[in-house]
Design an enzyme around this catalytic site. Structure first.
Site, short mmCIF file in Angstrom:
data_model
loop_
_atom_site.label_atom_id
_atom_site.label_comp_id
_atom_site.label_asym_id
_atom_site.label_seq_id
_atom_site.Cartn_x
_atom_site.Cartn_y
_atom_site.Cartn_z
N HIS A 1 -7.30 20.21 33.54
CA HIS A 1 -6.37 20.67 34.57
C HIS A 1 -7.02 20.70 35.95
O HIS A 1 -6.33 20.84 36.97
CB HIS A 1 -5.86 22.08 34.21
CG HIS A 1 -4.39 22.26 34.41
ND1 HIS A 1 -3.50 21.22 34.54
CD2 HIS A 1 -3.63 23.40 34.50
CE1 HIS A 1 -2.27 21.70 34.70
NE2 HIS A 1 -2.33 23.01 34.69
N TYR B 1 -4.69 29.76 41.93
CA TYR B 1 -4.41 29.31 40.56
C TYR B 1 -3.23 28.35 40.59
O TYR B 1 -2.41 28.34 41.52
CB TYR B 1 -4.19 30.47 39.58
CG TYR B 1 -5.46 31.25 39.31
CD1 TYR B 1 -6.45 30.72 38.49
CD2 TYR B 1 -5.68 32.47 39.93
CE1 TYR B 1 -7.63 31.41 38.27
CE2 TYR B 1 -6.86 33.17 39.72
CZ TYR B 1 -7.83 32.63 38.88
OH TYR B 1 -9.01 33.30 38.68
N TYR C 1 -12.94 27.54 34.18
CA TYR C 1 -12.07 26.36 34.33
C TYR C 1 -12.84 25.13 34.81
O TYR C 1 -12.25 24.06 34.98
CB TYR C 1 -10.94 26.66 35.32
CG TYR C 1 -10.01 27.75 34.86
CD1 TYR C 1 -9.13 27.55 33.80
CD2 TYR C 1 -10.03 29.00 35.47
CE1 TYR C 1 -8.28 28.56 33.37
CE2 TYR C 1 -9.18 30.02 35.05
CZ TYR C 1 -8.31 29.79 34.00
OH TYR C 1 -7.47 30.80 33.57
N ASN D 1 2.95 22.27 36.54
CA ASN D 1 3.20 23.57 37.16
C ASN D 1 2.79 23.63 38.62
O ASN D 1 3.47 24.25 39.45
CB ASN D 1 2.49 24.68 36.38
CG ASN D 1 3.12 24.92 35.02
OD1 ASN D 1 4.30 24.66 34.81
ND2 ASN D 1 2.32 25.42 34.08
N ASN E 1 -0.32 27.76 39.19
CA ASN E 1 1.12 28.05 39.25
C ASN E 1 1.60 28.48 40.62
O ASN E 1 2.82 28.53 40.85
CB ASN E 1 1.49 29.13 38.23
CG ASN E 1 1.31 28.65 36.79
OD1 ASN E 1 1.02 27.48 36.55
ND2 ASN E 1 1.49 29.54 35.85
#
Length: 204
Positions: free
Chosen positions: A21, A65, A16, A113, A67
């Site tokens: 994001h 993470y 990532y 999110n 969420n």
């Protein structure tokens, strides 16, 4: 001593790194680098600490993470006994063009999110800095877009906004959300914000 919690949202792991994001991580990393702060792996996230003119600043990159970001935010607010009015969350935003940004004192999660989970746990009354990553993707491809890596050209366009994000963190801590919004949101509307933004007087 007044305490502040500055949160950059993103996903942990090499896969990532430098993805859209993770723009919140990127702003926090830039602030930490400029202030010579290192992060430690602690409960629910990576933590860095510094002081600005007698104010303690706790930096948090959640390791939950995206969420489940709210778990980390709620835990560290409680652990450090930080008032929610001194919380600033930095996130990516597809609704803003790449290189633009918007600072708000509160509001909805906008379909993000990470912000959504934070809202579930502590409500929506907290400051957030939304960093534009653009929405130049086909219908149905939003996930691929936000989890995709910035190109070198995109990073070049984003960097001035990241630099201003570092100044915004300092201004938020030293002068509060209202002054900081008035000072910086006008810079966030242009397609090419400049890195040489005017510093708040308290930071001179």
């Amino acid at each position: 001593m007044d305490k502040y919690l500055i949160v950059g949202l993103g996903n942990v792991g090499d896969e990532y790194d430098m993805t859209r994001h993770n723009t919140g991580f990127m702003v926090l990393d830039a602030f930490a680098k400029a202030s010579n702060i290192s992060f430690e792996d602690k409960r629910y996230g990576f933590i860095g600490e510094t002081t600005l003119k007698g104010r303690k600043v706790v930096l948090l990159k959640p390791s939950t993470y995206m969420n489940l970001s709210g778990n980390a935010v709620r835990y560290w607010l409680n652990k450090e006994n930080i008032d929610q009015s001194r919380l600033l969350v930095i996130s990516d935003d597809v609704a803003l063009p790449l290189g633009q940004f918007r600072l708000k004192a509160s509001g909805s999660n906008g379909g993000h999110n990470g912000l959504g989970h934070i809202q579930q746990l502590i409500g929506q009354d907290y400051a957030r800095l939304r960093m534009g990553i653009g929405n130049d993707y086909p219908v149905g491809a939003q996930i691929d877009h936000v989890l995709g890596r910035f190109s070198s050209e995109e990073l070049e366009r984003l960097q001035p906004a990241v630099n201003i994000g570092v100044d915004i963190i300092k201004s938020f801590v030293l002068t509060g959300i209202d002054f900081t919004m008035n000072q910086y949101n006008k810079l966030g509307k242009g397609s090419k914000p400049t890195a040489n933004s005017q510093k708040p007087k308290a930071d001179e």
